[in-house]
Design a protein around this motif. Structure first.
Motif, PDB file in Angstrom:
ATOM      1  N   LEU A   1       7.809   2.001  -7.343  1.00  0.00           N
ATOM      2  CA  LEU A   1       7.498   1.777  -5.932  1.00  0.00           C
ATOM      3  C   LEU A   1       8.291   0.594  -5.386  1.00  0.00           C
ATOM      4  CD1 LEU A   1       3.593   2.079  -6.042  1.00  0.00           C
ATOM      5  CD2 LEU A   1       5.242   3.854  -5.410  1.00  0.00           C
TER       6      LEU A   1
ATOM      7  N   ASP B   1       8.632  -2.608  -2.699  1.00  0.00           N
ATOM      8  CA  ASP B   1       7.660  -3.624  -2.281  1.00  0.00           C
ATOM      9  C   ASP B   1       6.782  -3.093  -1.149  1.00  0.00           C
ATOM     10  OD1 ASP B   1       8.700  -5.364  -4.149  1.00  0.00           O
ATOM     11  OD2 ASP B   1       9.810  -6.574  -2.681  1.00  0.00           O
ATOM     12  N   GLN B   2       7.408  -2.402  -0.211  1.00  0.00           N
ATOM     13  CA  GLN B   2       6.692  -1.843   0.931  1.00  0.00           C
ATOM     14  C   GLN B   2       5.686  -0.775   0.472  1.00  0.00           C
ATOM     15  OE1 GLN B   2       9.552  -0.523   3.800  1.00  0.00           O
ATOM     16  NE2 GLN B   2       8.216  -0.945   5.532  1.00  0.00           N
ATOM     17  N   GLU B   3       6.085   0.070  -0.439  1.00  0.00           N
ATOM     18  CA  GLU B   3       5.190   1.113  -0.954  1.00  0.00           C
ATOM     19  C   GLU B   3       4.020   0.501  -1.733  1.00  0.00           C
ATOM     20  OE1 GLU B   3       8.259   4.876  -1.574  1.00  0.00           O
ATOM     21  OE2 GLU B   3       8.258   3.227  -3.042  1.00  0.00           O
ATOM     22  N   ARG B   4       4.280  -0.545  -2.521  1.00  0.00           N
ATOM     23  CA  ARG B   4       3.200  -1.220  -3.245  1.00  0.00           C
ATOM     24  C   ARG B   4       2.209  -1.837  -2.263  1.00  0.00           C
ATOM     25  NH1 ARG B   4       7.124  -3.117  -6.697  1.00  0.00           N
ATOM     26  NH2 ARG B   4       6.920  -5.243  -5.947  1.00  0.00           N
ATOM     27  N   ALA B   5       2.720  -2.458  -1.214  1.00  0.00           N
ATOM     28  CA  ALA B   5       1.844  -3.055  -0.200  1.00  0.00           C
ATOM     29  C   ALA B   5       0.984  -1.979   0.463  1.00  0.00           C
ATOM     30  CB  ALA B   5       2.668  -3.812   0.844  1.00  0.00           C
ATOM     31  N   GLU B   6       1.590  -0.834   0.764  1.00  0.00           N
ATOM     32  CA  GLU B   6       0.845   0.261   1.401  1.00  0.00           C
ATOM     33  C   GLU B   6      -0.182   0.848   0.441  1.00  0.00           C
ATOM     34  OE1 GLU B   6      -0.295   2.992   4.463  1.00  0.00           O
ATOM     35  OE2 GLU B   6       0.456   0.946   4.347  1.00  0.00           O
ATOM     36  N   LEU B   7       0.178   1.024  -0.815  1.00  0.00           N
ATOM     37  CA  LEU B   7      -0.775   1.528  -1.808  1.00  0.00           C
ATOM     38  C   LEU B   7      -1.948   0.561  -1.937  1.00  0.00           C
ATOM     39  CD1 LEU B   7      -1.662   3.545  -3.988  1.00  0.00           C
ATOM     40  CD2 LEU B   7      -0.191   2.292  -5.606  1.00  0.00           C
TER      41      LEU B   7
ATOM     42  N   ARG C   1      -3.047  -1.556   0.303  1.00  0.00           N
ATOM     43  CA  ARG C   1      -3.843  -1.467   1.532  1.00  0.00           C
ATOM     44  C   ARG C   1      -4.742  -0.236   1.501  1.00  0.00           C
ATOM     45  NH1 ARG C   1      -4.449   0.957   6.057  1.00  0.00           N
ATOM     46  NH2 ARG C   1      -2.742   2.442   5.800  1.00  0.00           N
ATOM     47  N   LEU C   2      -4.171   0.908   1.149  1.00  0.00           N
ATOM     48  CA  LEU C   2      -4.950   2.151   1.118  1.00  0.00           C
ATOM     49  C   LEU C   2      -6.072   2.095   0.085  1.00  0.00           C
ATOM     50  CD1 LEU C   2      -2.051   4.726   1.489  1.00  0.00           C
ATOM     51  CD2 LEU C   2      -3.822   4.188   3.192  1.00  0.00           C
TER      52      LEU C   2
END
Length: 138
Positions: free
Chosen positions: A120, A122-128, A130-131
């Protein structure tokens, strides 16, 4: 555009993720000479000291079993018992520095989980993150 997954599909994927994560966690714990229950106890204590009763409730185990788990962790200097500041009859359990290092090492050794998360951005990890906090609030 991909079709929107159903709740059942999401639940199936979550179940697969959790079982994969748990198998990875268990293997790493065993490599450290810990049972899964002992390692889960260290993970719970990462959030802060807890009473024996609350640990037993959180880990869904009998209080006498929790005592045995804590006894074995204490012998290895992974946890310590402390008298509660609010009720001297209550014993709280806290991680020691050795215990913190042990749970960090277990997480580092979770190869399958680490490899998956490394895919992932960095942006995808942050979104995961958050979700997951929306679905599973702390």
């Amino acid at each position: 555009m991909s079709p929107i997954p159903s709740k059942a599909q999401l639940m199936e994927l979550l179940a697969h993720s959790v079982s994969t994560h748990y198998a990875d966690f268990t293997a790493a714990a065993v490599d450290m000479g810990l049972t899964p229950s002992q390692a889960k106890t260290l993970t719970v204590l990462r959030r802060g000291p807890a009473s024996m009763r609350s640990l037993a409730q959180t880990l869904a185990c009998d209080a006498s079993n929790m005592t045995g788990i804590i006894d074995r962790l204490e012998k290895r200097d992974l946890v310590r018992r402390e008298v509660s500041s609010t009720d001297r009859r209550v014993k709280n359990v806290a991680l020691t520095e050795v215990g913190e290092k042990a749970i960090d090492t277990i997480r580092e050794r979770m190869e399958q989980t680490q490899t998956g998360l490394d895919q992932l951005s960095d942006q995808e990890r942050a979104e995961l993150f958050r979700l997951l906090t929306v679905v599973f609030p702390r």
